[in-house]
Every structure is written in structure tokens, then in C-alpha cells.
Scaffold this motif. Structure first.
Motif, PDB file in Angstrom:
ATOM      1  N   VAL A   1      45.334  36.062  49.971  1.00  0.00           N
ATOM      2  CA  VAL A   1      45.800  36.024  48.578  1.00  0.00           C
ATOM      3  C   VAL A   1      44.932  35.059  47.769  1.00  0.00           C
ATOM      4  O   VAL A   1      44.439  35.398  46.683  1.00  0.00           O
ATOM      5  N   VAL A   2      44.732  33.857  48.285  1.00  0.00           N
ATOM      6  CA  VAL A   2      43.938  32.848  47.566  1.00  0.00           C
ATOM      7  C   VAL A   2      42.483  33.285  47.458  1.00  0.00           C
ATOM      8  O   VAL A   2      41.878  33.245  46.376  1.00  0.00           O
TER       9      VAL A   2
ATOM     10  N   HIS B   1      49.545  46.092  46.825  1.00  0.00           N
ATOM     11  CA  HIS B   1      50.670  45.465  47.527  1.00  0.00           C
ATOM     12  C   HIS B   1      51.002  46.260  48.787  1.00  0.00           C
ATOM     13  O   HIS B   1      51.289  47.451  48.728  1.00  0.00           O
ATOM     14  N   TYR B   2      50.984  45.580  49.928  1.00  0.00           N
ATOM     15  CA  TYR B   2      51.322  46.205  51.212  1.00  0.00           C
ATOM     16  C   TYR B   2      52.817  46.051  51.492  1.00  0.00           C
ATOM     17  O   TYR B   2      53.217  45.630  52.568  1.00  0.00           O
ATOM     18  N   ASN B   3      53.637  46.407  50.505  1.00  0.00           N
ATOM     19  CA  ASN B   3      55.081  46.337  50.734  1.00  0.00           C
ATOM     20  C   ASN B   3      55.487  47.434  51.716  1.00  0.00           C
ATOM     21  O   ASN B   3      54.966  48.535  51.691  1.00  0.00           O
TER      22      ASN B   3
ATOM     23  N   ASP C   1      53.463  37.628  46.145  1.00  0.00           N
ATOM     24  CA  ASP C   1      53.859  37.760  47.551  1.00  0.00           C
ATOM     25  C   ASP C   1      52.643  37.579  48.439  1.00  0.00           C
ATOM     26  O   ASP C   1      51.496  37.741  47.992  1.00  0.00           O
ATOM     27  N   ASP C   2      52.876  37.285  49.723  1.00  0.00           N
ATOM     28  CA  ASP C   2      51.736  37.056  50.613  1.00  0.00           C
ATOM     29  C   ASP C   2      51.168  38.336  51.221  1.00  0.00           C
ATOM     30  O   ASP C   2      50.215  38.296  51.997  1.00  0.00           O
ATOM     31  N   ASP C   3      51.740  39.500  50.867  1.00  0.00           N
ATOM     32  CA  ASP C   3      51.209  40.766  51.379  1.00  0.00           C
ATOM     33  C   ASP C   3      50.489  41.543  50.282  1.00  0.00           C
ATOM     34  O   ASP C   3      50.507  42.770  50.248  1.00  0.00           O
ATOM     35  N   ILE C   4      49.851  40.803  49.356  1.00  0.00           N
ATOM     36  CA  ILE C   4      49.094  41.442  48.285  1.00  0.00           C
ATOM     37  C   ILE C   4      47.620  41.062  48.401  1.00  0.00           C
ATOM     38  O   ILE C   4      47.251  40.109  49.084  1.00  0.00           O
ATOM     39  N   VAL C   5      46.795  41.853  47.717  1.00  0.00           N
ATOM     40  CA  VAL C   5      45.376  41.552  47.583  1.00  0.00           C
ATOM     41  C   VAL C   5      45.027  41.655  46.099  1.00  0.00           C
ATOM     42  O   VAL C   5      45.393  42.630  45.436  1.00  0.00           O
TER      43      VAL C   5
END
Length: 541
Positions: free
Chosen positions: A247-248, A503-505, A366-370
Motif C-alpha cells: 500500500v505504501v 481492491h482485492y476484497n 485497506d491493506d488489500d489495495i494497490v
């Protein structure tokens, strides 16, 4: 004593009707019965005709020729790569039918012969899915099975019996499929909950290194930026070091001026050392970063936070940790037993002004995004007095409020529109000034208290978010945030390429083995797999 009186049963509900009305009803019933009998007869005749035609056609089929069905139907002439496999499977099905009928008609010798051929065919077929996987003995076994099936047809064939057995087998197969689907759902949920060994290894190595550092080397630079409202601030709450790093990294690599971006990370005490150490070893360029431990937020306790109090109750513990196997209670509720719902990291999003009292706006990720584009434009979007800027997720009939909330409850039905459009958590611009004015956290507490017994919604943060920000959410343009990469194999590639955030939701997170391969490269491109810590923990693409 006769059970019929004037053409009616004594216990008929219409026993007091006038004779004319009774006669009219009798005539109507007779017509219905006659029509039903005609339809049944037509169905039986059609079935017999079809079966007889199939038998006649099968006489011309050479059972030794691969790629053609030998008895029950003629295959297309196409050279399909799995035609023999399908033929053997069909033979096995019919052999099972005739084994049952042979037993019923006391044809024990034929039953035994069918069982022998059935076992041979099953052994030859094994797990094969294509003809190339079959052993050399398969044609011989198939021909032998064809002969015994021909004998069985001559001695045992009965259209109604065969049809009945096939229907029974179909029903059994459907029940097995339903059971397997439940098990598959449970296993996929279980896989989604786990942290891969490699990431656990990475976290442990980083933690050890962090606590070996002198105190003066544990500080990040540019701490003066943490409360500067003129910079671009991000909130990221995660216990996954690798996911947080993506993410960062992706945000910084796509930012026009990284020096103006400030990342506020919150994790738990188990991962606090690892998260710090990772970003000390891999600083985000000129951007500012700060890591906090949620367990040090003393104000976040059960007396102040309803959901924390509820998570500590015996009823909630029973709900999560009961001994019953999860698949026995249905698959629909399995995802709500995900441990992330027990973590206050998941609920901290409702306390943003308390965590960051000096900030005016913050972008929640969220931590499952790029991140794929510069996000600074989000801070200049006019939210028109709303608190939450988010991408809406509803179409004509899906992802609306009635999907998430219990509208049979009067508290919900009186206050919300079931057709109101849902929106996505994962990339949200929050106006913290308006948040405080409208007492958003207080609204959240009110509804969370009312949901003590989970009668308004099940667990999770989206349903209470929909309620809390009802009428207070400004829709963002959809290209800012494209969802579904963790569950939907059909996300349009052009939408992915043009999205600012993907988003990898869903369960198929990119750091898991069950991730969809077609989407994984969008995530892995922001990881340097030659990093010594990643290599030592066997983390690879």
C-alpha cells in the motif's frame, strides 16, 4: 360406515355447500383429474419412445470404436480429447443402475458380473480427465463393459425402473454437490483467515531485529509532519507487514510529490516491532511514516466502545468458538466468524477523529489495495458537507441496503431505504471536521448498542458504516476505486488499468496461494523479492 356422502368426504371443508355448488366442484375436479392423467400418459409415452429410439440407434454402434457411445446414445463425430473418458463415465453410471435393478429382480449372477466390470472400469478411469491420461487397458475395459451392459439391457431393461434409478442417483449427486460446496466455502474461508508461513517468518525476523535496535534508532524522521493539516494524510490499519508495504510503496511510487504524503499506520502489539522495522529498513523515500500500537490507545476500552464490550461477552465467544463444525450451520455465516471481526483494528475506522484530533481530512485505505495513480486529487473534491467520500457499489438490484441490513426489524425499516445504494470501504475520504460536528462516532455507538444480539446486521464494519454514514456519503467517480479482484474473475481489464485504486476484497488475497493469478501481478510489482529478508523466508512471486 361409508366415508363418502353425496360425493364428498365427511371431513370436507365444503360439507355445508348447496347441492348445485357441490356438483359444480365435482365436475371441475373430474376435469382436472382427467387432464392430469392425460399429461402423465403423454409423458410416459414420450419417455418410452425416446428410450426405444436410443436402443435401436445403439445397435449400429461398435463398442470397440473409441469416441462413440456404445449403447445409450451416439456421440458426435468430433474427435474430442475427453470423449473416451466421458464414455467410460456414462458406462459406469449405467452399470450402477443395472446393479441395483439386477438385485431387485434377483439376477445375482448378472449383478456380480456387473460389479466386476464396474470395479475394473473405475480402476481404469481413476482420476483421468482426458483420454491421454487413460491407461492402455482402457479400451479393453470399455469394450468388456459394453458387452455386459448389452446383456443387462436385454434381461433387465425397464423404462420406469431405469428412469427412477437415474433420478435417485441425480438427487444423491445434487446433495453431495451441496455438501461439497459447503465444505469448499468453509475451506476457502479458513484459507483466507490464515497468514502464510512466509509472511509469519518475515514478521518474526523483523520483530527480533527491531527489539535489538537501540532506542535512538527506532525513530522515523520528519515527525513534525504528523499533525500538519496542509499535507496529504493516510490512515492504514493492518497486521500484515507485506500488505502494508505494498500500500505504501504503490502510493509513493505513483505520487507526484512524495514529500507531501504522510502515512499513519496502526497495528497490534504482536506486529508492532515488525511493522516499524520494515519501514526503518525500507523507508518510503521523502514521505513521512509513523507506526502506532492499538493496544496503547487506553481510551479504546469496553466502557467507551460498545463493540469491544460485545466482543468480550460469553454469547459472542460462543458464537465464534462453539464446538460445532462450521459447515453444519450453513455456509452463509462463515465469513462473519473471520477473526478480523474480533480485531479492533477492523473497528478503529469509526474513531478516526479520536486517533487524529489535529487533522481535518484523512484518506482511509485497506491493506488489500494497490494504488496505481496519484491520489492527491481526492483532497480537492468537494464533499458538499458530507462526511464520507466513497465509490458506490450498487447496480440495478445488488449491493443495496437490503443486502446488508435486516429490514424485517422495525428499527431498520423505519429509518432506512432498502434500495439505498451501498458503497465500498477500502478507499474513503473522511472530512474529520464534519465528522465531529455531526458526532459520527456517537451515531455509530447508538446503533452498535442496539445490535447487541446481532438482530440488525451480522458482524463486520460495512453494515454499521452504511447506517452511520446514511445520507452523509458523497459518491466518488468509479475509476477512483475498482473492486472485486479478490473474488470476481471477470473484472474488466480496462477498468483495472484505468483505476486509481484496485481492491482485492474477497477471500482470494494476493498474498495467498488461492489468489487469482490473472490479478496477482498488479500487487507483486510493488514487492522487491530480492530483499534478503524475503529470500530468507522463501517469499517469491
Amino acid at each position: 360406515m361409508s366415508q363418502v356422502k353425496e360425493g364428498k368426504l365427511l371431513n370436507d371443508d365444503h360439507s355445508h355447500d348447496r347441492p348445485a355448488k357441490t356438483l359444480q366442484r365435482q365436475l371441475r375436479d373430474n376435469r382436472h383429474q382427467k387432464r392430469a392423467a392425460e399429461l402423465v400418459q403423454q409423458y410416459d409415452e414420450a419417455t418410452v419412445k425416446l428410450e426405444n429410439a436410443a436402443i435401436e440407434r445403439s445397435k449400429a454402434v461398435d463398442s470397440a470404436v473409441l469416441g462413440k457411445y456404445n449403447i445409450w446414445r451416439r456421440e458426435n463425430e468430433n474427435d474430442n480429447s475427453d470423449s473416451t473418458v466421458r464414455l467410460m463415465r456414462d458406462q459406469i453410471i449405467m452399470a450402477k443402475v443395472y446393479v441395483s435393478i439386477a438385485k431387485l429382480k434377483n439376477k445375482l449372477d448378472l449383478q456380480q458380473e456387473l460389479k466386476i466390470r464396474l470395479k475394473e472400469s473405475q480402476r481404469a478411469l481413476g482420476e483421468s480427465t482426458a483420454d491421454a491420461d487413460l491407461p492402455h487397458s482402457a479400451p479393453e475395459k470399455m469394450k468388456a463393459m459394453g458387452k455386459v451392459l448389452s446383456k443387462a439391457r436385454e434381461q433387465l431393461y425397464d423404462c420406469k425402473l431405469v428412469t427412477g434409478k437415474l433420478r435417485a442417483m441425480l438427487q444423491t449427486s445434487e446433495e453431495q454437490v451441496r455438501s461439497l460446496k459447503k465444505q469448499s466455502t468453509f475451506l476457502s474461508q479458513l484459507a483466507a483467515k490464515t497468514i502464510p508461513n512466509a509472511i509469519h517468518c518475515l514478521s518474526m525476523r523483523l520483530t527480533i531485529e527491531y527489539y535489538l535496535l537501540p532506542l535512538e534508532k527506532r525513530e522515523f524522521p520528519r515527525s513534525e509532519n504528523l499533525e500538519n493539516p496542509n499535507l496529504y494524510h493516510y490512515a492504514l490499519f493492518s497486521d500484515n507487514v507485506l500488505a502494508a508495504s505494498v500500500v505504501v510503496n504503490s502510493t509513493i511510487m505513483n505520487a507526484k510529490d512524495p514529500s507531501k504524503h504522510v502515512f499513519h499506520l496502526v497495528t497490534d502489539k504482536l506486529n508492532f516491532g515488525a511493522m516499524n522495522m520494515w519501514f526503518l529498513l525500507n523507508p518510503p523515500g521523502k514521505a513521512t511514516i509513523h507506526v502506532e500500537n492499538i493496544d496503547e490507545f487506553k481510551w479504546l476500552n469496553s466502557s467507551q466502545c460498545p463493540v469491544l464490550r460485545q466482543l468480550e461477552t460469553a454469547a459472542m465467544k460462543e458464537y465464534y468458538f462453539k464446538a460445532d463444525h462450521p459447515t453444519t450451520s450453513g455456509s452463509s455465516n462463515l465469513k462473519y466468524r473471520n477473526p478480523k471481526y474480533l480485531s479492533m483494528l477492523n473497528h478503529l475506522r469509526f474513531y478516526l477523529p479520536q486517533v487524529y484530533p489535529k487533522l481535518d481530512k484523512i484518506l482511509f485505505l485497506d491493506d488489500d489495495i494497490v494504488v496505481q495513480k496519484d491520489l492527491t486529487g481526492l483532497w480537492s473534491i468537494d464533499l458538499h458537507g458530507k462526511v464520507n467520500g466513497a465509490v458506490e457499489t450498487c447496480g440495478e438490484s445488488f449491493h443495496r441496503f437490503d443486502k446488508y441490513l435486516n429490514f424485517s426489524n422495525p428499527h431498520i425499516s423505519r429509518n432506512f431505504d432498502p434500495n439505498a445504494c451501498g458503497w465500498a470501504y477500502g478507499m474513503n475520504m473522511f472530512d474529520l471536521k464534519e465528522w465531529k460536528k455531526k458526532d459520527i462516532t456517537g451515531i455509530y455507538h447508538k446503533w452498535q448498542n442496539m445490535n447487541e444480539d446481532r438482530v440488525l446486521w451480522k458482524l463486520g464494519t460495512l453494515p454499521p458504516g452504511l447506517i452511520t454514514f446514511y445520507g452523509l456519503t458523497h459518491p466518488l467517480e468509479k475509476s477512483w476505486h475498482v473492486l472485486g479482484l479478490g473474488y470476481n474473475p471477470s473484472v474488466d481489464k480496462r477498468e483495472i488499468e484505468h483505476a486509481a485504486v484496485i481492491h482485492y476484497n474477497g477471500n482470494m488475497k494476493p498474498w495467498l496461494e488461492l489468489a487469482m493469478t490473472k490479478y496477482r501481478s498488479y500487487w507483486t510489482k510493488y514487492i522487491k523479492y530480492d530483499h534478503p529478508y524475503l529470500r530468507s523466508c522463501n517469499l517469491s512471486e
